[in-house]
Design a protein around this motif. Structure first.
Motif, PDB file in Angstrom:
ATOM      1  N   ALA A 190       0.765  -1.185  -0.251  1.00 34.66           N
ATOM      2  CA  ALA A 190      -0.048  -0.108   0.027  1.00 34.66           C
ATOM      3  C   ALA A 190       1.037   1.209  -0.151  1.00 34.66           C
ATOM      4  N   PHE A 191       0.483   2.294  -0.842  1.00 31.93           N
ATOM      5  CA  PHE A 191       1.283   3.422  -0.809  1.00 31.93           C
ATOM      6  C   PHE A 191       0.529   4.617  -1.311  1.00 31.93           C
ATOM      7  N   ALA A 192       1.070   5.759  -1.302  1.00 34.50           N
ATOM      8  CA  ALA A 192       0.265   6.914  -1.742  1.00 34.50           C
ATOM      9  C   ALA A 192       0.640   6.993  -3.190  1.00 34.50           C
ATOM     10  N   ILE A 193      -0.325   7.682  -3.835  1.00 33.85           N
ATOM     11  CA  ILE A 193       0.029   8.120  -5.311  1.00 33.85           C
ATOM     12  C   ILE A 193      -0.581   9.631  -5.543  1.00 33.85           C
ATOM     13  N   GLU A 194       0.000  10.355  -6.258  1.00 37.66           N
ATOM     14  CA  GLU A 194      -0.536  11.422  -6.839  1.00 37.66           C
ATOM     15  C   GLU A 194      -1.730  11.598  -7.699  1.00 37.66           C
ATOM     16  N   THR A 195      -2.961  12.260  -7.539  1.00 37.44           N
ATOM     17  CA  THR A 195      -3.690  12.297  -8.327  1.00 37.44           C
ATOM     18  C   THR A 195      -4.111  13.835  -8.473  1.00 37.44           C
ATOM     19  N   ASP A 196      -5.029  14.153  -9.594  1.00 32.07           N
ATOM     20  CA  ASP A 196      -5.699  15.325  -9.664  1.00 32.07           C
ATOM     21  C   ASP A 196      -6.380  15.897  -8.354  1.00 32.07           C
ATOM     22  N   GLN A 197      -6.885  15.019  -7.412  1.00 37.13           N
ATOM     23  CA  GLN A 197      -7.303  15.414  -6.176  1.00 37.13           C
ATOM     24  C   GLN A 197      -6.514  15.540  -5.113  1.00 37.13           C
ATOM     25  N   GLY A 198      -5.161  14.985  -5.262  1.00 36.61           N
ATOM     26  CA  GLY A 198      -3.939  15.191  -4.226  1.00 36.61           C
ATOM     27  C   GLY A 198      -3.696  13.546  -3.927  1.00 36.61           C
ATOM     28  N   GLU A 199      -3.151  13.501  -2.769  1.00 35.91           N
ATOM     29  CA  GLU A 199      -2.721  12.096  -2.523  1.00 35.91           C
ATOM     30  C   GLU A 199      -3.875  11.262  -2.226  1.00 35.91           C
ATOM     31  N   VAL A 220     -10.862   4.713   1.685  1.00 36.96           N
ATOM     32  CA  VAL A 220     -11.337   4.052   0.250  1.00 36.96           C
ATOM     33  C   VAL A 220     -10.115   4.078  -0.735  1.00 36.96           C
ATOM     34  N   PRO A 221      -9.636   2.932  -1.078  1.00 40.77           N
ATOM     35  CA  PRO A 221      -8.460   2.984  -2.100  1.00 40.77           C
ATOM     36  C   PRO A 221      -8.967   3.603  -3.479  1.00 40.77           C
ATOM     37  N   HIS A 222      -8.039   4.173  -3.901  1.00 41.27           N
ATOM     38  CA  HIS A 222      -8.132   5.043  -5.218  1.00 41.27           C
ATOM     39  C   HIS A 222      -8.026   3.941  -6.516  1.00 41.27           C
ATOM     40  N   LYS A 223      -7.084   2.986  -6.241  1.00 38.69           N
ATOM     41  CA  LYS A 223      -6.620   2.173  -7.017  1.00 38.69           C
ATOM     42  C   LYS A 223      -6.335   0.936  -6.425  1.00 38.69           C
ATOM     43  N   ILE A 224      -6.846  -0.197  -7.057  1.00 34.43           N
ATOM     44  CA  ILE A 224      -6.417  -1.702  -6.734  1.00 34.43           C
ATOM     45  C   ILE A 224      -5.824  -2.360  -7.925  1.00 34.43           C
ATOM     46  N   GLN A 257       9.412  -3.942  -2.151  1.00 33.21           N
ATOM     47  CA  GLN A 257       9.871  -2.665  -2.087  1.00 33.21           C
ATOM     48  C   GLN A 257       9.014  -1.535  -2.616  1.00 33.21           C
ATOM     49  N   ARG A 258       8.309  -0.857  -1.619  1.00 30.17           N
ATOM     50  CA  ARG A 258       7.265  -0.308  -1.870  1.00 30.17           C
ATOM     51  C   ARG A 258       7.328   0.974  -2.969  1.00 30.17           C
ATOM     52  N   LEU A 259       8.437   1.629  -2.927  1.00 28.13           N
ATOM     53  CA  LEU A 259       8.571   2.721  -3.744  1.00 28.13           C
ATOM     54  C   LEU A 259       8.785   2.266  -5.068  1.00 28.13           C
ATOM     55  N   LYS A 260       9.416   1.032  -5.408  1.00 25.20           N
ATOM     56  CA  LYS A 260       9.786   0.582  -6.762  1.00 25.20           C
ATOM     57  C   LYS A 260       8.493  -0.043  -7.211  1.00 25.20           C
ATOM     58  N   ALA A 261       7.762  -0.640  -6.300  1.00 25.66           N
ATOM     59  CA  ALA A 261       6.528  -1.111  -6.802  1.00 25.66           C
ATOM     60  C   ALA A 261       5.396   0.007  -7.078  1.00 25.66           C
ATOM     61  N   ARG A 262       5.456   0.923  -6.665  1.00 27.93           N
ATOM     62  CA  ARG A 262       4.648   2.371  -6.882  1.00 27.93           C
ATOM     63  C   ARG A 262       5.134   2.614  -8.403  1.00 27.93           C
ATOM     64  N   ASP A 263       6.530   2.597  -8.521  1.00 29.86           N
ATOM     65  CA  ASP A 263       6.707   3.278  -9.936  1.00 29.86           C
ATOM     66  C   ASP A 263       6.536   2.028 -10.857  1.00 29.86           C
ATOM     67  N   ILE A 264       6.587   0.860 -10.648  1.00 30.52           N
ATOM     68  CA  ILE A 264       6.136  -0.080 -11.811  1.00 30.52           C
ATOM     69  C   ILE A 264       4.641  -0.056 -11.925  1.00 30.52           C
ATOM     70  N   PHE A 265       3.610  -0.086 -10.967  1.00 25.80           N
ATOM     71  CA  PHE A 265       2.303  -0.123 -11.192  1.00 25.80           C
ATOM     72  C   PHE A 265       1.622   1.041 -11.282  1.00 25.80           C
ATOM     73  N   ASN A 266       2.465   2.327 -11.188  1.00 28.22           N
ATOM     74  CA  ASN A 266       1.716   3.468 -11.344  1.00 28.22           C
ATOM     75  C   ASN A 266       2.718   4.499 -12.040  1.00 28.22           C
ATOM     76  N   PRO A 267       2.970   4.174 -13.105  1.00 30.31           N
ATOM     77  CA  PRO A 267       3.964   5.047 -14.052  1.00 30.31           C
ATOM     78  C   PRO A 267       3.468   6.135 -14.174  1.00 30.31           C
ATOM     79  N   GLY A 268       4.330   7.392 -14.398  1.00 29.68           N
ATOM     80  CA  GLY A 268       3.943   8.662 -14.657  1.00 29.68           C
ATOM     81  C   GLY A 268       3.814   9.496 -13.848  1.00 29.68           C
TER      82      GLY A 268
END
Length: 93
Positions: A16-25, A61-65, A82-93
């Motif tokens: 589980a990790f935070a991602i940036e969206t148009d609505q914030g984290e 409520v998770p934004h993305k699963i 490796q959560r940061l690496k996983a974030r980069d892989i599964f939520n690129p951009g």
């Protein structure tokens, strides 16, 4: 908690990790799913169980699963995700 909310989720295979969206984290969850869960009804059931589990435990409520095959979450040599690496892989951009 998430690992035990559905029989097809790989134990110790959720990040589980935070991602940036148009609505914030927002919260993103990536869970490794065993190959026995190949169809969309299984995936829908797994995502619903994950969302309910997170909602009941944390009021979020998770934004993305994302459901990934077993072995796709990057891990250290000692087996920690490796959560940061996983974030980069599964939520690129």
């Amino acid at each position: 908690m998430v690992g035990s909310c559905h029989e097809h989720i790989q134990p110790h295979g959720t990040a589980a990790f935070a991602i940036e969206t148009d609505q914030g984290e927002e919260l993103m969850i990536v869970s490794e799913v065993r190959s026995s869960a190949q169809n969309e009804p299984d995936h829908h059931s797994i995502r619903t169980n994950i969302a309910n589990s997170i909602g009941l435990a944390f009021g979020l409520v998770p934004h993305k699963i994302v459901l990934a095959p077993v072995g796709k979450l990057p891990k250290t040599s000692s087996g920690k995700i490796q959560r940061l690496k996983a974030r980069d892989i599964f939520n690129p951009g």
